[in-house]
Design a protein around this motif. Structure first.
Motif, PDB file in Angstrom:
ATOM      1  N   VAL A 166      33.608  76.832  31.201  1.00 15.02           N
ATOM      2  CA  VAL A 166      34.065  78.089  30.010  1.00 15.02           C
ATOM      3  C   VAL A 166      33.357  77.648  28.978  1.00 15.02           C
ATOM      4  CG1 VAL A 166      35.913  79.042  29.080  1.00 15.02           C
ATOM      5  CG2 VAL A 166      36.042  78.611  31.609  1.00 15.02           C
ATOM      6  N   ARG A 167      33.608  76.595  28.329  1.00 13.63           N
ATOM      7  CA  ARG A 167      33.115  76.281  26.986  1.00 13.63           C
ATOM      8  C   ARG A 167      31.781  76.168  26.852  1.00 13.63           C
ATOM      9  NH1 ARG A 167      35.942  73.783  22.996  1.00 13.63           N
ATOM     10  NH2 ARG A 167      37.273  72.992  24.435  1.00 13.63           N
ATOM     11  N   GLY A 168      30.930  75.859  28.019  1.00 12.97           N
ATOM     12  CA  GLY A 168      29.475  75.665  27.826  1.00 12.97           C
ATOM     13  C   GLY A 168      28.900  77.072  28.060  1.00 12.97           C
ATOM     14  N   ALA A 169      29.734  77.957  28.865  1.00 10.04           N
ATOM     15  CA  ALA A 169      29.089  79.363  29.011  1.00 10.04           C
ATOM     16  C   ALA A 169      29.033  80.107  27.745  1.00 10.04           C
ATOM     17  CB  ALA A 169      29.717  79.933  30.204  1.00 10.04           C
ATOM     18  N   ALA A 170      30.416  79.984  27.233  1.00  5.81           N
ATOM     19  CA  ALA A 170      30.890  80.864  26.047  1.00  5.81           C
ATOM     20  C   ALA A 170      29.846  80.319  24.904  1.00  5.81           C
ATOM     21  CB  ALA A 170      32.325  80.694  25.670  1.00  5.81           C
ATOM     22  N   LEU A 171      29.779  79.085  24.857  1.00  6.91           N
ATOM     23  CA  LEU A 171      28.980  78.428  23.773  1.00  6.91           C
ATOM     24  C   LEU A 171      27.407  79.131  23.736  1.00  6.91           C
ATOM     25  CD1 LEU A 171      30.172  74.988  22.992  1.00  6.91           C
ATOM     26  CD2 LEU A 171      30.203  76.996  21.465  1.00  6.91           C
ATOM     27  N   ALA A 172      26.752  78.922  24.826  1.00 11.81           N
ATOM     28  CA  ALA A 172      25.512  79.553  25.311  1.00 11.81           C
ATOM     29  C   ALA A 172      25.312  80.996  25.004  1.00 11.81           C
ATOM     30  CB  ALA A 172      25.252  78.991  26.710  1.00 11.81           C
ATOM     31  N   ALA A 173      25.993  81.668  25.608  1.00  8.28           N
ATOM     32  CA  ALA A 173      26.130  83.065  25.045  1.00  8.28           C
ATOM     33  C   ALA A 173      26.140  83.321  23.607  1.00  8.28           C
ATOM     34  CB  ALA A 173      27.382  83.755  25.933  1.00  8.28           C
ATOM     35  N   ALA A 174      27.128  82.654  22.869  1.00  5.95           N
ATOM     36  CA  ALA A 174      27.051  82.664  21.431  1.00  5.95           C
ATOM     37  C   ALA A 174      25.777  82.313  20.844  1.00  5.95           C
ATOM     38  CB  ALA A 174      28.389  82.037  20.907  1.00  5.95           C
ATOM     39  N   TYR A 175      25.437  81.365  21.212  1.00 12.40           N
ATOM     40  CA  TYR A 175      24.012  80.807  20.612  1.00 12.40           C
ATOM     41  C   TYR A 175      23.064  81.822  20.819  1.00 12.40           C
ATOM     42  CZ  TYR A 175      26.406  76.137  20.294  1.00 12.40           C
ATOM     43  OH  TYR A 175      27.123  75.320  19.921  1.00 12.40           O
ATOM     44  N   GLU A 176      23.095  82.393  21.989  1.00 16.30           N
ATOM     45  CA  GLU A 176      21.840  83.601  22.485  1.00 16.30           C
ATOM     46  C   GLU A 176      22.078  84.729  21.410  1.00 16.30           C
ATOM     47  OE1 GLU A 176      20.489  86.247  26.193  1.00 16.30           O
ATOM     48  OE2 GLU A 176      21.609  84.197  26.551  1.00 16.30           O
ATOM     49  N   LEU A 177      23.259  85.150  21.344  1.00 14.05           N
ATOM     50  CA  LEU A 177      23.542  86.326  20.807  1.00 14.05           C
ATOM     51  C   LEU A 177      23.107  86.233  19.117  1.00 14.05           C
ATOM     52  CD1 LEU A 177      26.542  87.639  22.732  1.00 14.05           C
ATOM     53  CD2 LEU A 177      24.235  88.667  22.671  1.00 14.05           C
ATOM     54  N   ASP A 178      23.692  85.211  18.763  1.00 12.30           N
ATOM     55  CA  ASP A 178      23.474  84.825  16.967  1.00 12.30           C
ATOM     56  C   ASP A 178      23.146  83.270  16.805  1.00 12.30           C
ATOM     57  OD1 ASP A 178      23.920  85.027  14.502  1.00 12.30           O
ATOM     58  OD2 ASP A 178      26.043  85.403  14.584  1.00 12.30           O
ATOM     59  N   PRO A 179      21.953  83.126  16.837  1.00 18.20           N
ATOM     60  CA  PRO A 179      21.628  81.684  16.484  1.00 18.20           C
ATOM     61  C   PRO A 179      21.980  81.203  15.257  1.00 18.20           C
ATOM     62  CG  PRO A 179      19.722  82.933  17.362  1.00 18.20           C
ATOM     63  CD  PRO A 179      20.949  83.939  17.059  1.00 18.20           C
ATOM     64  N   ARG A 180      22.303  81.968  14.277  1.00 16.43           N
ATOM     65  CA  ARG A 180      22.709  81.731  12.957  1.00 16.43           C
ATOM     66  C   ARG A 180      24.256  81.111  13.154  1.00 16.43           C
ATOM     67  NH1 ARG A 180      21.625  80.081   7.756  1.00 16.43           N
ATOM     68  NH2 ARG A 180      23.489  80.471   6.484  1.00 16.43           N
ATOM     69  N   SER A 181      24.988  81.555  14.118  1.00 15.35           N
ATOM     70  CA  SER A 181      26.319  81.189  14.167  1.00 15.35           C
ATOM     71  C   SER A 181      26.201  79.595  14.369  1.00 15.35           C
ATOM     72  CB  SER A 181      26.899  81.725  15.390  1.00 15.35           C
ATOM     73  OG  SER A 181      26.403  81.522  16.773  1.00 15.35           O
ATOM     74  N   VAL A 182      25.307  79.010  15.008  1.00 17.14           N
ATOM     75  CA  VAL A 182      25.373  77.500  15.041  1.00 17.14           C
ATOM     76  C   VAL A 182      25.259  76.835  13.836  1.00 17.14           C
ATOM     77  CG1 VAL A 182      23.871  75.521  15.771  1.00 17.14           C
ATOM     78  CG2 VAL A 182      23.907  77.523  17.116  1.00 17.14           C
ATOM     79  N   VAL A 183      24.575  77.527  12.554  1.00 16.59           N
ATOM     80  CA  VAL A 183      24.576  76.942  11.267  1.00 16.59           C
ATOM     81  C   VAL A 183      25.826  77.077  10.794  1.00 16.59           C
ATOM     82  CG1 VAL A 183      23.577  77.144   9.051  1.00 16.59           C
ATOM     83  CG2 VAL A 183      22.141  77.207  11.060  1.00 16.59           C
ATOM     84  N   ASP A 184      26.619  78.330  11.045  1.00 10.24           N
ATOM     85  CA  ASP A 184      27.881  78.687  10.367  1.00 10.24           C
ATOM     86  C   ASP A 184      28.985  77.766  10.862  1.00 10.24           C
ATOM     87  OD1 ASP A 184      26.630  80.752   8.791  1.00 10.24           O
ATOM     88  OD2 ASP A 184      27.129  82.333  10.319  1.00 10.24           O
ATOM     89  N   ARG A 185      28.813  77.404  12.361  1.00  9.21           N
ATOM     90  CA  ARG A 185      29.968  76.223  12.918  1.00  9.21           C
ATOM     91  C   ARG A 185      29.904  75.252  12.334  1.00  9.21           C
ATOM     92  NH1 ARG A 185      32.503  76.749  17.480  1.00  9.21           N
ATOM     93  NH2 ARG A 185      31.737  78.760  18.063  1.00  9.21           N
ATOM     94  N   ALA A 186      28.532  74.655  12.139  1.00  7.62           N
ATOM     95  CA  ALA A 186      28.598  73.428  11.311  1.00  7.62           C
ATOM     96  C   ALA A 186      28.958  73.362  10.087  1.00  7.62           C
ATOM     97  CB  ALA A 186      26.953  73.129  11.441  1.00  7.62           C
ATOM     98  N   ALA A 187      28.721  74.546   9.535  1.00  5.56           N
ATOM     99  CA  ALA A 187      29.295  74.483   7.998  1.00  5.56           C
ATOM    100  C   ALA A 187      30.923  74.335   7.980  1.00  5.56           C
ATOM    101  CB  ALA A 187      28.670  75.762   7.228  1.00  5.56           C
ATOM    102  N   TYR A 188      31.438  75.230   8.900  1.00  2.93           N
ATOM    103  CA  TYR A 188      32.854  75.470   8.872  1.00  2.93           C
ATOM    104  C   TYR A 188      33.326  74.019   9.415  1.00  2.93           C
ATOM    105  CZ  TYR A 188      37.584  76.424  10.887  1.00  2.93           C
ATOM    106  OH  TYR A 188      38.825  76.746  11.108  1.00  2.93           O
ATOM    107  N   ALA A 189      32.646  73.512  10.452  1.00  5.25           N
ATOM    108  CA  ALA A 189      33.253  72.103  10.758  1.00  5.25           C
ATOM    109  C   ALA A 189      33.371  70.948   9.987  1.00  5.25           C
ATOM    110  CB  ALA A 189      32.383  71.540  11.952  1.00  5.25           C
ATOM    111  N   VAL A 190      32.372  71.026   8.887  1.00  6.89           N
ATOM    112  CA  VAL A 190      32.664  70.284   7.511  1.00  6.89           C
ATOM    113  C   VAL A 190      33.836  70.496   7.016  1.00  6.89           C
ATOM    114  CG1 VAL A 190      31.416  69.206   5.632  1.00  6.89           C
ATOM    115  CG2 VAL A 190      30.021  69.693   7.502  1.00  6.89           C
TER     116      VAL A 190
END
Length: 466
Positions: free
Chosen positions: A168-192
């Motif tokens: 579930v986590r992998g499928a949700a993340l894969a779809a999220a990355y595909e729809l909005d690549p920028r979200s990867v950067v935002d997620r990393a910034a939030y994680a900090v």
């Protein structure tokens, strides 16, 4: 739609408490159990699991409606816009017997399911998916826009029931990355922004000290400890590499000469018999919980690691500085109520007493470390500054009780004003809905019955009313 009532749910709870599964039956001849009975038990387990999911979905919908109603009431009461919503998650947490932090997460999940993840909510409502699996979807899509989040939800529709948590986590993340690549950067910034250090008990008087750090920093810290271990071992240190790493971490963070030199003013509470007479009544280490009397005496002697691990050399251990302060019990409740007026490290005499007595935040089910000493009956309303009117709270709980509609008082509300014991340890917190929660610290020693008549290890026993 019919309104679900509390009485109906309570009826289900009472009915379920009696469930033991289908009665056993025997095949003809009475020699072997009938396999159909076990099939019925498995089917009942599956149905009860589905019921938990359906209940979680219903709970989410009710929580969202409660949030909407409370926000509207706060606006009508003139609460400033920036403070609208304060205290709502805390009420949900109390109702669910969870900590305030987890209550916030659960309310956030409820809003996401109702407003943005309708397919996931439908799967939970049908009992196909657990609340935890819904939380995974919500976390994986948290940085997306509402439209993209709904798109991921639609892609997962009909698939969640057959997937594992990791899938579930992998499928949700894969779809999220595909729809909005920028979200990867935002997620990393939030994680900090979520970096933190946590402490939780481990077996045998040990504890887990965990740091969540940016990867580069975590690697740098570990590399420094690894280097220190390599140097020590090369110089003939008898400790294992892991022991050196652990000791070096303690020494560099605390500034102590050795890891063993832990000042007992960290908060080690025990009876005089445990300290001087060899009694085996457990002690309490503040922020950790009960520890064996023998280990407590070793700490009090100033040589914590002389319950020596293989490879340790007691000859190189520096004794810690030890201060002894007497704590006094109220004779009726056996709750810590006073202490010697001498103090060190803690800024006030009251803080010393209350931290020793309460151990953890007094808000029911919170369990966070004490950060503030609070007047149960507010000082502005005549509350006195003494242990009977004091409670230890975490920062969050102390702030939320100042929100509109919250109130607290000290003393047992079930006693009359004439008979009430002025040293009674009860604190009563009332939420904006009128629901009241009574708490009292546990008696001493930790296994002693609390003022509520219960016995056990939790530092605060809880009674509900309202």
């Amino acid at each position: 739609m019919d309104e679900l009532t509390v009485d109906e749910v309570q009826g289900w709870i009472s009915r379920l408490a009696l469930v033991v599964g289908p009665a056993p039956s025997l095949r003809a001849g009475g020699l072997m159990p009938d396999p159909s009975a076990d099939r019925a038990r498995i089917e009942l387990i599956s149905a009860l699991e589905a019921l938990k999911g359906a209940a979680a979905a219903a709970q989410a919908r009710v929580a969202v409606e409660f949030d909407r109603s409370q926000r509207q009431a706060q606006r009508e009461a003139g609460v400033p816009a920036a403070k609208v919503g304060v205290g709502i998650a805390e009420q949900v947490a109390l109702a669910r017997r969870e900590s305030p932090t987890r209550g916030s997460r659960l309310l956030g999940l409820a809003k996401a399911l109702v407003h943005e993840l309708p397919h996931t909510l439908a799967a939970v409502s049908a009992g196909e998916v657990s609340e935890w699996r819904a939380m995974i979807v919500a976390q994986a899509t948290a940085v997306l826009s509402v439209a993209d989040r709904q798109a991921v939800d639609a892609r997962l529709a009909g698939r969640l029931a057959s997937m594992s948590d990791r899938q579930v986590r992998g499928a949700a993340l894969a779809a999220a990355y595909e729809l909005d690549p920028r979200s990867v950067v935002d997620r990393a910034a939030y994680a900090v922004t979520q970096r933190r250090v946590t402490l939780r008990p481990a077996p045998d008087t040990m504890a887990y000290l965990t740091a969540l750090l940016p990867a580069a920093q975590a690697v740098a810290v570990f590399a420094a400890l690894h280097s220190a271990a390599g140097t020590a071992r090369a110089e003939g240190d008898a400790r294992s590499a892991d022991q050196v790493k652990a000791d070096t971490l303690v020494e560099r963070v605390t500034g102590q000469a050795t890891a063993a030199a832990v000042p007992v003013e960290i908060g080690l509470v025990m009876t005089d018999r445990t300290l001087f007479a060899g009694d085996y009544t457990p002690a309490v280490l503040s922020g950790y919980g009960p520890i064996p009397a023998t280990h407590a005496r070793t700490l009090a002697a100033g040589a914590a690691s002389q319950s020596v691990a293989p490879g340790d050399d007691p000859g190189v251990l520096d004794a810690a500085r030890v201060w002894i302060r007497r704590l006094y019990l109220a004779p009726e409740t056996r709750v810590i109520s006073d202490a010697d007026r001498r103090r060190r490290l803690f800024p006030t005499h009251l803080r010393q007493v209350v931290i020793a007595r309460d151990q953890w935040c007094r808000t029911p089910w919170c369990g966070a470390p004490i950060r503030h000493i609070d007047h149960a009956r507010p000082y502005a309303l005549g509350g006195v500054t003494d242990p009977a009117n004091a409670q230890g709270l975490c920062e969050r709980c102390n702030h939320v009780k100042e929100a509109s509609g919250w109130s607290s008082s000290s003393g047992d509300p079930q006693e009359s004003a004439d008979s009430r014991d002025p040293a009674a340890p009860w604190v009563v917190t009332t939420t904006p809905t009128g629901k009241s929660y009574r708490t009292a610290p546990a008696g001493w020693p930790p296994s002693f019955a609390s003022p509520s008549g219960d016995s056990g290890m939790p530092p605060a026993h809880v009674a509900l009313s309202g």
